[in-house]
Motif scaffolding. Sequence first.
Motif, PDB file in Angstrom:
ATOM      1  N   VAL A   1       2.249  15.156  -9.854  1.00 24.78           N
ATOM      2  CA  VAL A   1       3.530  14.438  -9.925  1.00 24.78           C
ATOM      3  C   VAL A   1       3.421  13.315 -10.961  1.00 24.78           C
ATOM      4  N   ALA A   2       2.302  12.565 -10.922  1.00 30.94           N
ATOM      5  CA  ALA A   2       2.118  11.447 -11.864  1.00 30.94           C
ATOM      6  C   ALA A   2       2.103  11.933 -13.312  1.00 30.94           C
ATOM      7  N   ARG A   3       1.646  13.185 -13.505  1.00 33.17           N
ATOM      8  CA  ARG A   3       1.582  13.717 -14.880  1.00 33.17           C
ATOM      9  C   ARG A   3       2.851  14.469 -15.276  1.00 33.17           C
ATOM     10  N   GLY A   4       3.888  14.345 -14.466  1.00 27.43           N
ATOM     11  CA  GLY A   4       5.182  14.878 -14.861  1.00 27.43           C
ATOM     12  C   GLY A   4       5.454  16.311 -14.441  1.00 27.43           C
ATOM     13  N   HIS A   5       4.705  16.822 -13.463  1.00 24.93           N
ATOM     14  CA  HIS A   5       4.905  18.209 -13.036  1.00 24.93           C
ATOM     15  C   HIS A   5       5.631  18.308 -11.689  1.00 24.93           C
ATOM     16  N   GLY A   6       6.277  17.207 -11.274  1.00 24.54           N
ATOM     17  CA  GLY A   6       6.887  17.162  -9.939  1.00 24.54           C
ATOM     18  C   GLY A   6       7.912  18.241  -9.667  1.00 24.54           C
ATOM     19  N   GLU A   7       8.612  18.716 -10.684  1.00 27.98           N
ATOM     20  CA  GLU A   7       9.650  19.727 -10.440  1.00 27.98           C
ATOM     21  C   GLU A   7       9.116  21.149 -10.597  1.00 27.98           C
ATOM     22  N   GLU A   8       7.821  21.272 -10.806  1.00 29.15           N
ATOM     23  CA  GLU A   8       7.218  22.617 -10.912  1.00 29.15           C
ATOM     24  C   GLU A   8       6.676  23.060  -9.539  1.00 29.15           C
ATOM     25  N   GLY A   9       6.174  24.290  -9.505  1.00 26.41           N
ATOM     26  CA  GLY A   9       5.644  24.837  -8.255  1.00 26.41           C
ATOM     27  C   GLY A   9       4.122  24.721  -8.181  1.00 26.41           C
ATOM     28  N   LEU A  10       3.570  25.168  -7.048  1.00 19.30           N
ATOM     29  CA  LEU A  10       2.117  25.027  -6.791  1.00 19.30           C
ATOM     30  C   LEU A  10       1.241  25.611  -7.892  1.00 19.30           C
ATOM     31  N   SER A  11       1.707  26.699  -8.528  1.00 23.20           N
ATOM     32  CA  SER A  11       0.874  27.346  -9.551  1.00 23.20           C
ATOM     33  C   SER A  11       0.522  26.385 -10.685  1.00 23.20           C
ATOM     34  N   ALA A  12       1.325  25.328 -10.880  1.00 23.61           N
ATOM     35  CA  ALA A  12       1.045  24.363 -11.958  1.00 23.61           C
ATOM     36  C   ALA A  12      -0.268  23.625 -11.714  1.00 23.61           C
ATOM     37  N   LEU A  13      -0.735  23.573 -10.466  1.00 25.49           N
ATOM     38  CA  LEU A  13      -1.977  22.841 -10.164  1.00 25.49           C
ATOM     39  C   LEU A  13      -3.193  23.476 -10.837  1.00 25.49           C
ATOM     40  N   VAL A  14      -3.119  24.763 -11.140  1.00 25.55           N
ATOM     41  CA  VAL A  14      -4.259  25.422 -11.806  1.00 25.55           C
ATOM     42  C   VAL A  14      -4.573  24.714 -13.122  1.00 25.55           C
ATOM     43  N   GLY A  15      -3.534  24.276 -13.816  1.00 22.34           N
ATOM     44  CA  GLY A  15      -3.725  23.592 -15.093  1.00 22.34           C
ATOM     45  C   GLY A  15      -4.481  22.283 -14.943  1.00 22.34           C
TER      46      GLY A  15
END
Length: 293
Positions: free
Chosen positions: A272-286
């Motif tokens: 969220v702090a890095r600006g991915h708050g509106e994405e889904g769980l799969s973004a955590l892989v990055g």
Amino acid sequence: MSAPRHRPVAVLGLGAMGRALAGALLAAGHPTTVWNRSPERSAALAGAGADVAGSAAEAVAAGELVVVCLLDDDVTRRVLERAAPALAGRTVVNLTNGTPAQAHRLAEWVTARGARYVDGGIMAVPFMIGQPGAFVLYSGAEDAFLDWRDTLEAFGDVHWLGADPGRAAVHDLALLAAMYGMFGGFLHATAMVRAAGTPVGRFAPMVTGWLTAMLGELPAMAAAVDSGEHDADGSSLRMQAASFGNLLAACRDLGVDAGLMRPVRDLLDEAVARGHGEEGLSALVGLLHDDVG
Ligand code: FVH
């Protein structure tokens, strides 16, 4: 037409898994020679028709295919060193759990002694060997794998991952990571409901149903990682980070250690702090693999 010849095989290591592998080879009709540090573990296999070797070198000499299933890489290396003079001309299939780097080192060492090396990762527990659902990952010397593929099918479905001997180990360890994540989540959930006074047996169908439904999400999540399109699909990281605090607070109130869960909270907060708050769980892989800005 004559029946295909069953070529002689050897198994080094008769722990829980080695015994299951040797049993499958015997059941498939192979003349099977077994060796184990503690000889008493070979008794049942001898009763089923296995030849019992007095040393690892004797077993290797008896088998055109040498299946190795020992505790770890260190033990494997020491056992194979003692059998080194007998290795030339054999195919070594090493099913001991290990790292890609260990697979590379052992492949080089075995090949330098005139043998072919295939590394493997067993995705089964001992009672599953030879049963539907068991599968084994392989990589390394492709000619050797193709030569012995029919024999290796006695253990379970085969998955060939290519000539890099470390590939099977990467995929094996990745699948174990997925398994431990699932079991870790289950154990934590179980501690919570037990602390709340619910018999765990009554909770089991709920957790099974929930995890089964969530498993259905994995193909779409995998596709999202490959495409880089991390659609939230109604469950944004922002929303999940906000509610995760409740999970930790409830654990505190119940007296349940939240140590398995805190890293997940940290990852959500970081996303969220890095600006991915509106994405889904799969973004955590990055974030785990450090390719997200
Ligand atoms: N069992 C399982 O669920 C998993 C499934 C996926 C694959 N793993 C890996 O398979 C390797 C062997 O596992 P195992 O279940 O057979 O393990 P154990 O029953 O503990 O048997 C260990 C064998 O290693 C021998 N051994 C240990 N130390 C030495 C040593 N210093 N010198 C010679 N041999 C040694 C041991 O011999 P003994 O104690 O009977 O004399 C067993 O043969 C493993 O990599 C799993 O990660 C299994």
